[in-house]
Design a protein around this motif. Structure first.
Motif, mmCIF file in Angstrom:
data_model
loop_
_atom_site.group_PDB
_atom_site.id
_atom_site.type_symbol
_atom_site.label_atom_id
_atom_site.label_comp_id
_atom_site.label_asym_id
_atom_site.label_seq_id
_atom_site.Cartn_x
_atom_site.Cartn_y
_atom_site.Cartn_z
ATOM 1 N N THR A 1 4.569 -6.548 1.744
ATOM 2 C CA THR A 1 5.481 -5.402 1.746
ATOM 3 C C THR A 1 6.914 -5.840 1.476
ATOM 4 N N HIS A 2 7.660 -4.948 0.853
ATOM 5 C CA HIS A 2 9.106 -5.127 0.706
ATOM 6 C C HIS A 2 9.858 -4.450 1.856
ATOM 7 N N ALA A 3 9.165 -3.588 2.591
ATOM 8 C CA ALA A 3 9.831 -2.742 3.581
ATOM 9 C C ALA A 3 9.971 -3.469 4.924
ATOM 10 N N PRO A 4 11.200 -3.741 5.373
ATOM 11 C CA PRO A 4 11.389 -4.463 6.641
ATOM 12 C C PRO A 4 10.746 -3.749 7.828
ATOM 13 N N ALA B 1 2.902 7.657 6.977
ATOM 14 C CA ALA B 1 1.602 8.139 7.453
ATOM 15 C C ALA B 1 0.485 7.174 7.058
ATOM 16 N N ILE B 2 0.568 6.636 5.832
ATOM 17 C CA ILE B 2 -0.438 5.683 5.377
ATOM 18 C C ILE B 2 -0.407 4.418 6.235
ATOM 19 N N PRO C 1 0.797 -1.231 0.000
ATOM 20 C CA PRO C 1 0.000 0.000 0.000
ATOM 21 C C PRO C 1 0.828 1.279 0.000
ATOM 22 N N THR C 2 2.130 1.180 0.276
ATOM 23 C CA THR C 2 2.969 2.380 0.261
ATOM 24 C C THR C 2 3.941 2.374 -0.914
ATOM 25 N N GLY C 3 3.777 1.431 -1.835
ATOM 26 C CA GLY C 3 4.754 1.244 -2.900
ATOM 27 C C GLY C 3 4.905 2.420 -3.843
ATOM 28 N N ASN C 4 3.823 3.194 -4.040
ATOM 29 C CA ASN C 4 3.875 4.324 -4.966
ATOM 30 C C ASN C 4 4.038 5.669 -4.256
ATOM 31 N N LEU C 5 4.385 5.636 -2.968
ATOM 32 C CA LEU C 5 4.416 6.859 -2.176
ATOM 33 C C LEU C 5 5.819 7.132 -1.654
#
Length: 223
Positions: free
Chosen positions: A201-204, A181-182, A170-174
């Motif tokens: 997610t890719h984000a650890p 914040a999302i 959900p944060t991939g394009n931000l």
């Protein structure tokens, strides 16, 4: 287990590619308990998004079994699946998937209207207020930033008060600050509605906020 809300048993997904059939998921057995937050991680192409799509009935398993809230998703027709998602699930995508000809309020109210909810627009306005967009209800997607559009998408997913919330990057394009914040909003919606959250997610740092992390490697769970 009585509190298992999502269950996959030897779930497989094989799709036809240009060079023939491609095995996307190779026998996934996994349970998600009610109220849990599960992070799905792994390299690009490992099958994370495909697994999420199986959980939401947006893709049909070509082998094994997928159940949600005790219902066998593979046994449902397309109409029944659509109604089941509408009534029990919220899905958030990386690319928002808002209807461009509808205002923020109309986008959020749509699933409630389809369900015949009388106070659809009142509830939609409350959900937009909850994600900080109370002053943007009459704006169209093209008039909003990416972060604002994702907030609308979150509100649309949450307005049905889903038991299961599925989020695909959900944060991939931000940008980083907007993405953070999302994610705060997403976890806040989970807490407010008591939903079970499955997050790709890719984000650890995002995965670490989950109760449990599962990694996929080449279509298999990395044990």
């Amino acid at each position: 287990m009585a509190d298992t809300i999502l269950s996959l048993t030897d779930a497989r997904l094989k799709l036809m590619g240009n060079a023939g059939p491609v095995e996307i998921l190779r026998g996934i057995t996994l349970g998600v308990t009610r109220g849990e937050t599960l992070g799905l991680t792994g390299p690009s192409g490992s099958g994370k998004s495909s697994l999420l799509m199986l959980m939401g009935g947006l893709e049909r398993a070509t082998g094994g079994k997928v159940t949600a809230l005790g219902q066998d998703l593979g046994a449902m027709g397309e109409d029944a699946l659509a109604r089941f998602r509408r009534d029990h699930m919220g899905v958030v995508f990386q690319s928002f998937h808002l209807i461009p000809t509808m205002t923020a309020l109309e986008n959020v109210a749509t699933p409630l209207e389809l369900a015949g909810v009388a106070d659809a627009f009142t509830r939609a306005a409350e959900e937009l207020e909850a994600v900080g967009l109370g002053g943007r209800v009459d704006h169209y997607p093209a008039q909003m930033s990416g972060g604002e559009q994702q907030r609308v998408a979150l509100a649309r997913a949450a307005v049905v008060r889903p038991e299961i919330l599925l989020a695909d990057e959900p944060t991939g394009n931000l940008d980083g600050n907007t993405g953070a914040a999302i994610m705060d909003l997403l976890f806040g919606l989970r807490d407010r509605h008591g939903a079970t959250l499955v997050l790709v997610t890719h984000a650890p740092e995002l995965a670490e906020r989950c109760d449990r992390m599962v990694q996929l490697i080449d279509g298999r769970l990395d044990q």
